[in-house]
Write a protein that holds these residues in place. Sequence first.
Motif, mmCIF file in Angstrom:
data_model
loop_
_atom_site.group_PDB
_atom_site.id
_atom_site.type_symbol
_atom_site.label_atom_id
_atom_site.label_comp_id
_atom_site.label_asym_id
_atom_site.label_seq_id
_atom_site.Cartn_x
_atom_site.Cartn_y
_atom_site.Cartn_z
ATOM 1 N N UNK A 1 -2.832 14.764 -9.807
ATOM 2 C CA UNK A 1 -1.701 14.100 -9.181
ATOM 3 C C UNK A 1 -2.107 13.289 -7.953
ATOM 4 N N UNK A 2 -2.861 13.882 -7.040
ATOM 5 C CA UNK A 2 -3.243 13.183 -5.804
ATOM 6 C C UNK A 2 -4.072 11.931 -6.073
ATOM 7 N N UNK A 3 -5.128 12.016 -6.921
ATOM 8 C CA UNK A 3 -5.878 10.782 -7.227
ATOM 9 C C UNK A 3 -5.017 9.713 -7.880
ATOM 10 N N UNK A 4 -4.077 10.101 -8.725
ATOM 11 C CA UNK A 4 -3.224 9.121 -9.390
ATOM 12 C C UNK A 4 -2.315 8.422 -8.389
ATOM 13 N N UNK A 5 -1.791 9.171 -7.436
ATOM 14 C CA UNK A 5 -0.936 8.577 -6.399
ATOM 15 C C UNK A 5 -1.748 7.603 -5.552
ATOM 16 N N UNK A 6 -2.962 7.981 -5.183
ATOM 17 C CA UNK A 6 -3.823 7.098 -4.387
ATOM 18 C C UNK A 6 -4.156 5.814 -5.140
ATOM 19 N N UNK A 7 -4.379 5.950 -6.444
ATOM 20 C CA UNK A 7 -4.685 4.766 -7.260
ATOM 21 C C UNK A 7 -3.497 3.809 -7.274
ATOM 22 N N UNK A 8 -2.290 4.350 -7.405
ATOM 23 C CA UNK A 8 -1.091 3.513 -7.431
ATOM 24 C C UNK A 8 -0.930 2.747 -6.117
ATOM 25 N N UNK A 9 -1.076 3.458 -5.000
ATOM 26 C CA UNK A 9 -0.903 2.823 -3.683
ATOM 27 C C UNK A 9 -1.996 1.786 -3.439
ATOM 28 N N UNK B 1 -1.634 -2.260 -2.709
ATOM 29 C CA UNK B 1 -2.243 -2.923 -1.543
ATOM 30 C C UNK B 1 -3.133 -4.076 -1.973
ATOM 31 N N UNK B 2 -3.932 -3.858 -3.009
ATOM 32 C CA UNK B 2 -4.840 -4.906 -3.489
ATOM 33 C C UNK B 2 -4.066 -6.101 -4.026
ATOM 34 N N UNK B 3 -2.915 -5.806 -4.665
ATOM 35 C CA UNK B 3 -2.088 -6.899 -5.190
ATOM 36 C C UNK B 3 -1.565 -7.769 -4.056
ATOM 37 N N UNK B 4 -1.064 -7.135 -2.990
ATOM 38 C CA UNK B 4 -0.556 -7.892 -1.844
ATOM 39 C C UNK B 4 -1.675 -8.673 -1.161
ATOM 40 N N UNK B 5 -2.834 -8.067 -1.040
ATOM 41 C CA UNK B 5 -3.980 -8.753 -0.430
ATOM 42 C C UNK B 5 -4.380 -9.973 -1.252
ATOM 43 N N UNK B 6 -4.360 -9.830 -2.565
ATOM 44 C CA UNK B 6 -4.714 -10.942 -3.446
ATOM 45 C C UNK B 6 -3.721 -12.085 -3.302
ATOM 46 N N UNK B 7 -2.444 -11.750 -3.161
ATOM 47 C CA UNK B 7 -1.423 -12.781 -2.980
ATOM 48 C C UNK B 7 -1.643 -13.535 -1.678
ATOM 49 N N UNK B 8 -1.964 -12.816 -0.615
ATOM 50 C CA UNK B 8 -2.165 -13.442 0.693
ATOM 51 C C UNK B 8 -3.395 -14.347 0.711
ATOM 52 N N UNK B 9 -4.369 -14.055 -0.186
ATOM 53 C CA UNK B 9 -5.604 -14.844 -0.233
ATOM 54 C C UNK B 9 -5.504 -16.052 -1.170
ATOM 55 N N UNK B 10 -4.358 -16.164 -1.833
ATOM 56 C CA UNK B 10 -4.182 -17.290 -2.752
ATOM 57 C C UNK B 10 -4.165 -18.608 -1.978
ATOM 58 N N UNK B 11 -4.742 -19.650 -2.591
ATOM 59 C CA UNK B 11 -4.750 -20.979 -1.920
ATOM 60 C C UNK B 11 -3.324 -21.449 -1.625
ATOM 61 N N UNK C 1 1.971 0.801 3.453
ATOM 62 C CA UNK C 1 1.007 1.434 4.350
ATOM 63 C C UNK C 1 1.569 2.652 5.077
ATOM 64 N N UNK C 2 2.828 2.964 4.856
ATOM 65 C CA UNK C 2 3.449 4.078 5.570
ATOM 66 C C UNK C 2 3.327 5.377 4.772
ATOM 67 N N UNK C 3 3.442 6.485 5.480
ATOM 68 C CA UNK C 3 3.398 7.800 4.842
ATOM 69 C C UNK C 3 4.635 8.047 3.977
ATOM 70 N N UNK C 4 5.737 7.454 4.356
ATOM 71 C CA UNK C 4 6.974 7.664 3.605
ATOM 72 C C UNK C 4 6.858 7.122 2.183
ATOM 73 N N UNK C 5 6.099 6.035 2.007
ATOM 74 C CA UNK C 5 5.910 5.465 0.663
ATOM 75 C C UNK C 5 5.153 6.442 -0.231
ATOM 76 N N UNK C 6 4.117 7.073 0.324
ATOM 77 C CA UNK C 6 3.351 8.061 -0.445
ATOM 78 C C UNK C 6 4.230 9.255 -0.798
ATOM 79 N N UNK C 7 5.098 9.646 0.138
ATOM 80 C CA UNK C 7 6.011 10.758 -0.130
ATOM 81 C C UNK C 7 7.007 10.396 -1.237
ATOM 82 N N UNK C 8 7.420 9.122 -1.262
ATOM 83 C CA UNK C 8 8.353 8.678 -2.296
ATOM 84 C C UNK C 8 7.713 8.758 -3.684
#
Length: 330
Positions: free
Chosen positions: A190-198, A202-212, A240-247
């Motif tokens: 469960x814990x590794x799966x939650x970390x993978x999702x988060x 994060x990587x998706x948002x970072x990729x969007x911000x790096x788009x030309x 990036x908040x703890x509440x998101x991981x709790x959700x």
Amino acid sequence: MDNYFTTIALTIILIISIISANFFFAATTITLDHFLTVNAFPLINAMISMEFIAFLFFVSLAIACILVIISHANTQYALGFSLAGYALGVTIGTIIFGNVGFLIPLLLAAGGIPLALESLKKKEKEYNSLPKLRSGMKAAGKIVILTGVGLLLFILIITFPIQEQYEHEFTAEILNTTIGENNNFGEMLQTPMIDVIINSQKQTLTSVKKMPGFSEFENKQDSDVLTFINSFNTFENMINSNSHKETITSQFNQQKENQELNTQLLEQLPIISELSKLAWLMYGFSAFILVLFIGNLIVKNVAGLLYVLINYLIPNQKGPAIDTEDNPYY
């Protein structure tokens, strides 16, 4: 020592060995149900025990006694004593110690004794080096194979009429084995799966911000653009908040509470659907492979060694008399 009394003594040891094997097997708490499930952890835990090791030893000793009997007596008497001793030991042991579920497959395994007789007769003449040891292991392997075949056939016979039940339970057991409430393996995942999702979010948002062009888009003063940028930043802060991981953790727990719904959804996956239809076959062949693996790795080798040792300990034995025709014993 008279060969007749030697055979009687070996038959008694054979019966005692089989009864002892049943005692230790019962002590492992392994039942037929352990083979009729996807979850192999209870079976593995039961096999990692001193009781199971003792069970394997007495099985090997019983096979070794069979090999000595069939190697020193006339064929007719060899089969009579070995089959009678085997059947008696299996029947008494399974009934006394509650292993009745394995009675029929074990009796079917008796078909390996005639095969062992033929193998022992041929192979001991063929092998030039260590003939007794190698022929004993080869003959013991025949009994191991028939034991596996007996268990396979028995499982197929009892599961075929209710294969739809095992088809449905197959999917539920996959969930129980992975994300089940009371399953350690599921908790570990469960814990590794939650970390993978988060991290993926994060990587998706970072990729969007790096788009030309995103920087230029971000600096525009248009009201719609500003609304989008504010929403984007809010979502980034939430991730990036703890509440998101709790959700997300709460969502996982809710999924475990809705086990029946998860089962229905999982059954819609093509690969799971096809595998579940073959569950009854997989259980039988898994048991067959397990018996062959343990039997060939441990039982037949130990039985071969015990066969050589018993032959060495029996006085005045000059070798196998399988082909003796005039007298049943020499």
